[in-house]
Design a protein around this motif. Sequence first.
Motif, PDB file in Angstrom:
ATOM      1  N   SER A  84      -5.949   3.978 -12.381  1.00 28.73           N
ATOM      2  CA  SER A  84      -5.609   3.182 -11.106  1.00 28.73           C
ATOM      3  C   SER A  84      -6.962   3.229 -10.270  1.00 28.73           C
ATOM      4  O   SER A  84      -7.072   2.201  -9.318  1.00 28.73           O
ATOM      5  N   PHE A  85      -7.723   4.011 -10.187  1.00 25.37           N
ATOM      6  CA  PHE A  85      -9.024   4.175  -9.477  1.00 25.37           C
ATOM      7  C   PHE A  85      -9.915   2.956  -9.959  1.00 25.37           C
ATOM      8  O   PHE A  85     -10.501   2.382  -9.348  1.00 25.37           O
ATOM      9  N   ILE A  95      -0.194   0.850 -10.832  1.00 30.51           N
ATOM     10  CA  ILE A  95       0.972   1.112 -10.180  1.00 30.51           C
ATOM     11  C   ILE A  95       2.120   0.041 -10.212  1.00 30.51           C
ATOM     12  O   ILE A  95       3.324   0.167 -10.123  1.00 30.51           O
ATOM     13  N   ILE A  96       1.717  -1.014 -10.533  1.00 31.16           N
ATOM     14  CA  ILE A  96       2.745  -2.409 -10.794  1.00 31.16           C
ATOM     15  C   ILE A  96       3.429  -1.972 -11.962  1.00 31.16           C
ATOM     16  O   ILE A  96       4.611  -2.149 -12.031  1.00 31.16           O
ATOM     17  N   ALA A  98       9.621   2.326 -13.812  1.00 26.50           N
ATOM     18  CA  ALA A  98      10.743   3.292 -12.932  1.00 26.50           C
ATOM     19  C   ALA A  98      11.991   2.356 -12.804  1.00 26.50           C
ATOM     20  O   ALA A  98      13.173   2.673 -12.913  1.00 26.50           O
ATOM     21  N   PHE A  99      11.961   1.193 -12.396  1.00 29.33           N
ATOM     22  CA  PHE A  99      13.010   0.022 -12.246  1.00 29.33           C
ATOM     23  C   PHE A  99      13.425  -0.017 -13.624  1.00 29.33           C
ATOM     24  O   PHE A  99      14.904  -0.053 -13.705  1.00 29.33           O
TER      25      PHE A  99
END
Length: 73
Positions: free
Chosen positions: A38-39, A46-47, A53-54
Motif C-alpha cells: 500500500s505504501f 486498498i481497492i 471484502a465485498f
Amino acid sequence: MYRLKYFVENQAFGVCARLGDKFKISTSSIRLYFIYTSFLTMGSPIIIYLFLAFWMNIRRYLRQRNNPSVWDI
C-alpha cells in the motif's frame, strides 16, 4: 489481547485471515505485505481489499439465501 485482535478482525471483514487460511500463510505476514504494498503503490491494494471484502459478504448473503434457517421462513 486475543479478544482485541478477534474484534478488529471481525470489524475489518476478515479478508487477511481468510487468505491466510486458504493459502496456509501467517495472517500477520499477509497484513505486513498488504501494508508495504500500500505504501509502495500509493494505496492501490486498498481497492483490491475492498473488492475482496465485498465479494466475501455477497457470498455469505447468497449462502444464507439458498439455505434459509427455520427462523427465516
